[in-house]
Design an enzyme around this catalytic site. Structure first.
Site, short mmCIF file in Angstrom:
data_model
loop_
_atom_site.label_atom_id
_atom_site.label_comp_id
_atom_site.label_asym_id
_atom_site.label_seq_id
_atom_site.Cartn_x
_atom_site.Cartn_y
_atom_site.Cartn_z
N LYS A 116 0.85 -1.21 0.00
CA LYS A 116 0.00 0.00 0.00
C LYS A 116 0.87 1.25 0.00
O LYS A 116 2.09 1.16 0.21
CB LYS A 116 -0.91 -0.02 1.23
N TYR B 106 16.52 29.71 7.87
CA TYR B 106 15.30 30.46 8.23
C TYR B 106 15.20 30.62 9.74
O TYR B 106 15.46 29.69 10.50
CB TYR B 106 14.06 29.72 7.72
C1 LIG Z 1 -0.15 -1.49 6.86
C2 LIG Z 1 -0.74 -2.76 7.32
C3 LIG Z 1 0.08 -3.88 7.53
C4 LIG Z 1 1.59 -3.83 7.46
O1 LIG Z 1 2.08 -3.21 8.62
P1 LIG Z 1 3.67 -3.04 8.89
O2 LIG Z 1 3.72 -2.48 10.27
O3 LIG Z 1 4.16 -2.07 7.88
O4 LIG Z 1 4.28 -4.36 8.75
C5 LIG Z 1 -0.55 -5.08 7.85
N1 LIG Z 1 -1.89 -5.14 7.98
C6 LIG Z 1 -2.70 -4.07 7.82
C7 LIG Z 1 -4.17 -4.22 8.01
C8 LIG Z 1 -2.15 -2.84 7.50
O5 LIG Z 1 -2.94 -1.78 7.37
#
Ligand SMILES: *Cc1c(COP(=O)(O)O)cnc(C)c1O
Length: 351
Positions: free
Chosen positions: A35, A253
């Site tokens: 994702k 800045y």
């Molecule tokens: C993002 C996500 C993962 C992976 O999590 P990590 O901490 O990056 O390993 C697994 N399951 C769900 C439902 C997620 O949203």
């Protein structure tokens, strides 16, 4: 390449990290989480490099569609399922698994006439985010099994505190999940990266690693090296100017940093517009021609200042590593009061 700022990927490290995940959860199937554009690494590139994974997980239908269009054939879990009834037909057409986490989705499924596809019932075992309450699980499971559009029902949950090996929350969540699903058939999945590495009782049938595949540490303490993980992304740029600044010179800045002595300073062609964290504090490490140096002043949109007292031999054109195989992004994240997840997603613009 943009002004010298670039994010390069080490796909061999990605494949190595997948093998680490497999070994830590031996005998279980691995669903690689890609994702958020594969945590900023580029979803299609990463998915193609991870053909060995048993499945892929994305947030929404749109991402799953792009994976199928790119020719990826593994099972794909869509973590937020469908949003509208019109999307349901795509799940069977594209052979996707839909997470069902709320009553509205269940209602859409009950009246759907699409060819049947797999769903995973999401249970909120303590995260307080998506999912049905444990007390609703049996009734929802029964209703899903009765849906014409459903060919099989899996069971899943997500861990809120697996990154803290001292927290009692993870065992409580696992117990809650086991209790409310006892006796129900179907595939089960609980573990994110931290649970995969640190909580074997959460392994079930499918593990769902994300962050660890990209070579960042999923725990609140320790480092990636403890787990044999290798960083996949290397964010780098170049020194584009050098100067000697006098004692008392204000830098950047707000003029918040003041030179304590006459000293060499460098300007690096990267800033928050390139995904480097604006909140990186004075003292955040970076590597100039392989040597550790420290950030000074505030990070600008396309530049940052570096204290070169430790690297007086630095030259214009020298490579600067912001994070990568020689400098852990976890260390940078700590100095920027954030987490590796956010740093990686922010660096997307470079790829
Ligand atoms: C993002 C996500 C993962 C992976 O999590 P990590 O901490 O990056 O390993 C697994 N399951 C769900 C439902 C997620 O949203």
């Amino acid at each position: 390449m943009k002004r010298g700022a670039s994010a390069r990927l080490n796909l061999a490290a990605l494949q190595h990290n997948l093998r680490v995940a497999r070994k830590a959860a031996e005998g279980r199937r691995v669903m690689a989480v890609v994702k958020a554009n594969a945590y900023g690494h580029g979803m299609i590139t990463v998915a193609k490099a991870l053909q060995e994974a048993d499945g892929l997980a994305v947030t929404c239908l749109d991402e799953a569609l792009r994976l199928r269009q790119a020719g990826l054939r593994q099972p794909i879990l869509v973590l937020q399922g469908f949003q509208q009834a019109e999307q349901i037909a795509f799940f069977s057409q594209l052979n996707l698994i839909a997470v069902v986490h709320c009553a509205e989705q269940l209602q859409m499924l009950r009246v759907a006439t699409a060819p049947a596809f797999q769903v995973w019932l999401k249970i909120d075992s303590g995260m307080g985010r998506l999912g049905f309450a444990p007390s609703e699980v049996r009734e929802v499971y029964r209703q899903l099994q009765g849906c014409q559009a459903v060919s099989g029902v899996g069971l899943m949950s997500h861990m809120a505190s697996a990154d803290d090996l001292d927290s009692p929350a993870t065992s409580q969540q696992i117990n809650c999940f086991n209790a409310c699903t006892e006796g129900l058939g179907g595939e089960r999945s609980l573990a994110n990266s931290a649970a995969l590495l640190g909580w074997p009782a959460s392994h079930a049938d499918w593990v769902r690693p994300g962050l660890m595949l990209y070579g960042a540490n999923p725990f609140v303490s320790g480092s990636v090296a403890d787990w044999g993980l290798r960083p996949v992304m290397r964010l780098s740029s170049r020194l584009i100017a050098l100067k000697t600044i006098p004692k008392g010179q204000r830098v950047g800045y707000g003029g918040s940093w003041v030179a304590p002595e006459t000293m060499p300073m460098g300007l690096v062609a990267i800033g928050y517009g390139d995904g480097y964290p604006r909140h990186a504090a004075v003292g955040t490490p970076l590597l100039v021609a392989g040597k550790r140096a420290a950030l000074i002043g505030r990070v600008s949109m396309d530049l940052l200042n570096v204290d070169l007292r430790c690297v007086p031999e630095a030259q214009v054109g020298d490579e600067v590593e912001l994070w990568g195989e020689n400098l852990s992004m976890d260390e940078v994240a700590q100095h920027a009061d954030t987490i590796a997840y956010e740093l990686l997603c922010g660096a997307t613009k470079n790829l």
